[in-house]
Write a protein that holds these residues in place. Structure first.
Motif, PDB file in Angstrom:
ATOM      1  N   PRO A 155     -11.327  18.625 -16.012  1.00 56.34           N
ATOM      2  CA  PRO A 155     -10.743  19.775 -16.728  1.00 56.34           C
ATOM      3  C   PRO A 155      -9.234  19.875 -16.538  1.00 56.34           C
ATOM      4  O   PRO A 155      -8.534  20.394 -17.418  1.00 56.34           O
ATOM      5  CB  PRO A 155     -11.455  20.980 -16.102  1.00 56.34           C
ATOM      6  CG  PRO A 155     -12.732  20.437 -15.561  1.00 56.34           C
ATOM      7  CD  PRO A 155     -12.424  19.035 -15.123  1.00 56.34           C
ATOM      8  N   ARG A 187      -7.315  18.105 -19.404  1.00 60.58           N
ATOM      9  CA  ARG A 187      -7.700  18.384 -20.790  1.00 60.58           C
ATOM     10  C   ARG A 187      -6.514  18.607 -21.719  1.00 60.58           C
ATOM     11  O   ARG A 187      -6.638  18.452 -22.945  1.00 60.58           O
ATOM     12  CB  ARG A 187      -8.647  19.585 -20.859  1.00 60.58           C
ATOM     13  CG  ARG A 187      -8.062  20.884 -20.348  1.00 60.58           C
ATOM     14  CD  ARG A 187      -9.126  21.981 -20.293  1.00 60.58           C
ATOM     15  NE  ARG A 187      -9.701  22.217 -21.589  1.00 60.58           N
ATOM     16  CZ  ARG A 187     -10.657  23.123 -21.829  1.00 60.58           C
ATOM     17  NH1 ARG A 187     -11.161  23.817 -20.811  1.00 60.58           N
ATOM     18  NH2 ARG A 187     -11.108  23.322 -23.034  1.00 60.58           N
ATOM     19  N   ILE A 220     -19.765  19.597 -21.205  1.00 61.08           N
ATOM     20  CA  ILE A 220     -19.296  20.991 -21.254  1.00 61.08           C
ATOM     21  C   ILE A 220     -19.674  21.720 -19.973  1.00 61.08           C
ATOM     22  O   ILE A 220     -18.885  22.487 -19.401  1.00 61.08           O
ATOM     23  CB  ILE A 220     -19.889  21.704 -22.484  1.00 61.08           C
ATOM     24  CG1 ILE A 220     -19.266  21.149 -23.770  1.00 61.08           C
ATOM     25  CG2 ILE A 220     -19.659  23.216 -22.403  1.00 61.08           C
ATOM     26  CD1 ILE A 220     -19.861  21.693 -25.035  1.00 61.08           C
ATOM     27  N   GLU A 221     -20.889  21.460 -19.494  1.00 59.96           N
ATOM     28  CA  GLU A 221     -21.354  22.115 -18.277  1.00 59.96           C
ATOM     29  C   GLU A 221     -20.540  21.685 -17.059  1.00 59.96           C
ATOM     30  O   GLU A 221     -20.184  22.508 -16.202  1.00 59.96           O
ATOM     31  CB  GLU A 221     -22.830  21.804 -18.060  1.00 59.96           C
ATOM     32  CG  GLU A 221     -23.434  22.478 -16.826  1.00 59.96           C
ATOM     33  CD  GLU A 221     -24.908  22.171 -16.663  1.00 59.96           C
ATOM     34  OE1 GLU A 221     -25.509  22.722 -15.735  1.00 59.96           O
ATOM     35  OE2 GLU A 221     -25.455  21.371 -17.458  1.00 59.96           O
ATOM     36  N   ASN A 222     -20.227  20.393 -16.982  1.00 64.89           N
ATOM     37  CA  ASN A 222     -19.557  19.868 -15.794  1.00 64.89           C
ATOM     38  C   ASN A 222     -18.035  19.889 -15.888  1.00 64.89           C
ATOM     39  O   ASN A 222     -17.350  20.068 -14.868  1.00 64.89           O
ATOM     40  CB  ASN A 222     -20.020  18.432 -15.529  1.00 64.89           C
ATOM     41  CG  ASN A 222     -21.500  18.361 -15.195  1.00 64.89           C
ATOM     42  OD1 ASN A 222     -22.025  19.218 -14.478  1.00 64.89           O
ATOM     43  ND2 ASN A 222     -22.182  17.347 -15.731  1.00 64.89           N
ATOM     44  N   ASN A 223     -17.511  19.699 -17.123  1.00 66.33           N
ATOM     45  CA  ASN A 223     -16.072  19.521 -17.271  1.00 66.33           C
ATOM     46  C   ASN A 223     -15.403  20.591 -18.134  1.00 66.33           C
ATOM     47  O   ASN A 223     -14.181  20.521 -18.349  1.00 66.33           O
ATOM     48  CB  ASN A 223     -15.774  18.148 -17.896  1.00 66.33           C
ATOM     49  CG  ASN A 223     -16.399  17.017 -17.104  1.00 66.33           C
ATOM     50  OD1 ASN A 223     -16.358  17.020 -15.876  1.00 66.33           O
ATOM     51  ND2 ASN A 223     -17.000  16.047 -17.800  1.00 66.33           N
ATOM     52  N   ALA A 224     -16.207  21.520 -18.644  1.00 66.37           N
ATOM     53  CA  ALA A 224     -15.672  22.575 -19.511  1.00 66.37           C
ATOM     54  C   ALA A 224     -15.031  22.009 -20.770  1.00 66.37           C
ATOM     55  O   ALA A 224     -14.138  22.616 -21.366  1.00 66.37           O
ATOM     56  CB  ALA A 224     -14.686  23.462 -18.761  1.00 66.37           C
ATOM     57  N   ALA A 225     -15.483  20.843 -21.177  1.00 69.68           N
ATOM     58  CA  ALA A 225     -14.976  20.207 -22.389  1.00 69.68           C
ATOM     59  C   ALA A 225     -16.031  19.211 -22.876  1.00 69.68           C
ATOM     60  O   ALA A 225     -16.846  18.723 -22.077  1.00 69.68           O
ATOM     61  CB  ALA A 225     -13.662  19.490 -22.120  1.00 69.68           C
TER      62      ALA A 225
END
Length: 430
Positions: free
Chosen positions: A421, A424, A410-415
């Motif tokens: 990202p 996604r 989540i921190e690195n890829n927003a998922a």
């Protein structure tokens, strides 16, 4: 006069003991963090009227709801006649409200019908526990005392209602003999008259014994409540008033974290000054808020939360009912140690997390809110579980590898998944 003095002493002792124990429970609840009550106060009053007074959430199980309604309405209304008993006990009178005439007849007749309904409801509840042995009344947390506590209350109610009806039957027969003045209507206890002796002296003995048994039993019941799960008879009302008004799926944010995020996104933002050192989550009752601690004391141990918990249903260790019972047990332990004037260091040798609630329990929760939806008095076990999780993750960095991987993604890829990202939404093209 001797009987009046004894009665007054018993009544005062009962009130003092109940007040003393209630003050300790209030002190224990105040050990939690203060919480700012927000939302429409009118909505809070309506919630209390609907859920606590109206028992709207009980209807999910119609048979239990009907029986509970019998016991709830019957026991509360019948105890209105305790006012007459108290006055009679203090002043040495007999049925002092009988001057109401036909109105008094209606009241006593209604009380008797309600007493019969209470007996029916209580017998059904006893059968559900002792004969049918419903699954939701069992579990690792339902040790000998919780089970016995439930039986104790039901037996006390049977004895009190039986004493009430027997007292009325003896009173009615004494009225027929001209010993007592005519007062009251007895549609139920009249069927017991044939079982009673004919001699006035024996009838007076039975009537007086039942009178004393009934009032002393009520005073005992009053002081048993704070030690029992049935304290919800009183606490259900403030508990529903303070219950969460936001949608159940809406989680609360920690203000310290919110301020930190705002500062990262907006360099001009200055967090408000605070002398307190921010602590993330909770590992003991001191870190929970006062509403959560009130929840713990209000728990009825009915098991509705655990019976709908998907984690528990699939064999996981989690039981939302156990979360609440463990929180209350820890609160009681801390209160006992405070009474013994133990030091803060001694009190904090144990914690709610690990000593009472295990890590496996808190991570088994799916945060589905089924438990909060099922609770008949709006208790929120999930909020306590989330605070314990927050402490494990944010204070100890102690979480399962899969959870840490998700946080990293989540921190690195927003998922939650490990891909760019930009990719996604590729699933939509499939």
């Amino acid at each position: 006069m001797a009987a009046q003095i004894i009665f007054i002493l018993l009544f005062l002792i009962a009130v003092v003991l109940f007040t003393t124990k209630s003050k300790k429970i209030y002190r224990n609840i105040k050990l939690g963090r203060t919480v700012q009550i927000t939302g429409n106060r009118r909505e809070r009053w309506l919630t209390m009227l609907k859920v606590a007074f109206g028992q709207s959430k009980m209807t999910a199980r119609p048979v239990a709801a009907l029986m509970h309604l019998f016991v709830y309405i019957g026991f509360i209304i019948i105890n209105l006649e305790v006012l007459e008993i108290i006055i009679d006990g203090i002043f040495g009178t007999h049925r002092i409200f009988s001057f109401l005439g036909s109105g008094y007849d209606f009241l006593i007749g209604s009380f008797e019908i309600l007493a019969l309904l209470v007996l029916i409801g209580v017998i059904v509840f006893l059968a559900r526990r002792a004969v049918l042995q419903l699954k939701r009344f069992s579990g690792v947390e339902m040790t000998k005392w919780p089970k016995q506590d439930a039986i104790n209350i039901l037996v006390i109610e049977v004895l009190l209602m039986t004493a009430f009806l027997t007292m009325n039957a003896a009173d009615q027969k004494l009225q027929q003999l001209g010993v007592y003045h005519q007062a009251g209507s007895f549609p139920i206890s009249s069927y017991l008259i044939s079982l009673l002796p004919e001699q006035a002296t024996q009838l007076i003995l039975i009537e007086r014994f039942c009178w004393w048994f009934h009032i002393v039993g009520i005073l005992f019941f009053l002081n048993y409540l704070p030690y029992s799960k049935h304290f919800h008879i009183i606490l259900a009302f403030p508990n529903t008033w303070y219950s969460k008004l936001d949608p159940k799926g809406q989680f609360n944010n920690m203000q310290s974290v919110t301020n930190e995020v705002k500062a990262m996104l907006d360099p001009s933002f200055t967090p408000p000054p605070s002398d307190a050192v921010a602590k993330f989550g909770a590992n003991d009752i001191f870190d929970l808020n006062q509403v959560q601690l009130l929840n713990a004391y209000t728990c009825t141990e009915c098991g509705r939360c655990t019976s709908v918990c998907p984690a528990n249903i699939t064999g996981k260790l989690l039981s939302p009912r156990k979360i609440m019972m463990d929180t209350r047990d820890r609160l009681e332990e801390v209160g006992y140690e405070l009474d013994k004037n133990k030091s803060e260091e001694e009190i904090k040798q144990k914690t709610l997390l690990d000593n009472y609630i295990s890590r496996e329990e808190i991570w088994a929760c799916t945060t589905c809110n089924a438990c909060t939806q099922a609770c008949p008095v709006n208790i929120d076990p999930l909020s306590i579980i989330l605070e314990l999780r927050r402490y494990a993750v944010m204070e100890e960095s102690n979480a399962a590898g899969s959870i840490n991987a998700m946080f990293s993604n989540i921190e690195n890829n927003a998922a939650p998944w490990k891909y760019s990202p930009n990719d996604r939404f590729n699933w939509a093209n499939q």
